[in-house]
Design a protein around this motif. Structure first.
Motif, short mmCIF file in Angstrom:
data_model
loop_
_atom_site.label_atom_id
_atom_site.label_comp_id
_atom_site.label_asym_id
_atom_site.label_seq_id
_atom_site.Cartn_x
_atom_site.Cartn_y
_atom_site.Cartn_z
N GLN A 56 0.83 -1.20 0.00
CA GLN A 56 0.00 0.00 0.00
C GLN A 56 0.86 1.25 0.00
N LYS A 106 -2.13 -7.61 -12.16
CA LYS A 106 -3.30 -6.73 -12.04
C LYS A 106 -4.19 -7.11 -10.86
N SER A 107 -4.38 -8.41 -10.61
CA SER A 107 -5.28 -8.81 -9.52
C SER A 107 -4.70 -8.42 -8.16
N THR A 108 -3.38 -8.56 -7.99
CA THR A 108 -2.75 -8.16 -6.73
C THR A 108 -2.89 -6.66 -6.50
N SER A 136 -5.03 -4.68 -7.90
CA SER A 136 -6.44 -4.33 -7.77
C SER A 136 -6.90 -4.51 -6.32
N ARG A 137 -6.47 -5.59 -5.67
CA ARG A 137 -6.80 -5.80 -4.25
C ARG A 137 -6.16 -4.72 -3.38
N THR A 138 -4.91 -4.37 -3.68
CA THR A 138 -4.24 -3.30 -2.93
C THR A 138 -4.99 -1.99 -3.08
N ASP A 181 -8.14 -1.61 -3.91
CA ASP A 181 -9.43 -1.73 -3.21
C ASP A 181 -9.26 -1.43 -1.73
N GLY A 182 -8.21 -1.98 -1.13
CA GLY A 182 -7.95 -1.72 0.29
C GLY A 182 -7.72 -0.25 0.56
N ASN A 196 -11.04 1.50 0.29
CA ASN A 196 -11.89 1.17 1.44
C ASN A 196 -11.51 1.92 2.71
N ARG A 239 -11.23 6.36 -6.49
CA ARG A 239 -11.21 5.61 -7.74
C ARG A 239 -12.32 6.15 -8.63
#
Length: 163
Positions: A37, A63-65, A67-69, A71-72, A75, A81
């Motif tokens: 992060q 991209k998925s890793t 994307s989760r970062t 998102d966190g 949040n 975004r």
């Protein structure tokens, strides 16, 4: 190259890794966010507004890793975004006010720490250390076929200019 030299280098590099890892475990280093992060925040700060795809390329993550970062970070309110009006698949990230404050704390803490570290190196050798460190990073990037920040590459090694 002599094996003893390579081994000495590897030993020094492992010591460096342990020292940096210790620094990264300190909460002041990343102001309470995870290391991924922290890297994402600082890259977004440097770019102002960045697409998720560009961030994937800059941080060399899948991209998925990332994307989760992202998102966190969204949040917890550090990143906003937005979706492009032209292409809903295009996601743009920017720091929120709170994200800017966290980046300020991260930068201040690390600037202070590394100013002390660099202050232990004689002033006449600091540029030499910086040049050598950039050469090491560039050599690692070339060996792993990743160039990362093109701006850090020596002019002789920019696209199309091989030695």
């Amino acid at each position: 190259m002599k094996r003893s030299f390579v081994r000495e280098f590897r030993n020094t590099l492992r010591r460096f890794e342990r020292l940096i890892a210790g620094r990264l475990r300190e909460s002041s280093c990343c102001s309470g966010v995870t290391l991924p992060q922290c890297h994402a925040l600082l890259e977004i700060e440097a770019r102002g507004r960045v697409s998720l795809i560009e961030l994937v390329q800059r941080l060399v993550l899948d991209k998925s890793t990332l994307s989760r970062t992202a998102d966190g970070l969204v949040n917890i309110g550090l990143v906003s975004r937005t979706f492009s009006v032209r292409d809903r698949r295009s996601i743009q990230l920017a720091l929120s006010h709170q994200g800017q404050e966290i980046c300020g704390r991260i930068n201040s803490s690390n600037d202070h720490f590394f100013s002390r570290v660099l202050g232990r190196i004689p002033a006449v050798k600091r540029q030499q250390v910086m040049d050598a460190f950039q050469e090491l990073v560039n050599a690692l990037a070339m060996e792993t076929h990743w160039t990362g920040d093109e701006g850090c590459r020596p002019a002789s090694r920019k696209k199309g200019k091989e030695e």
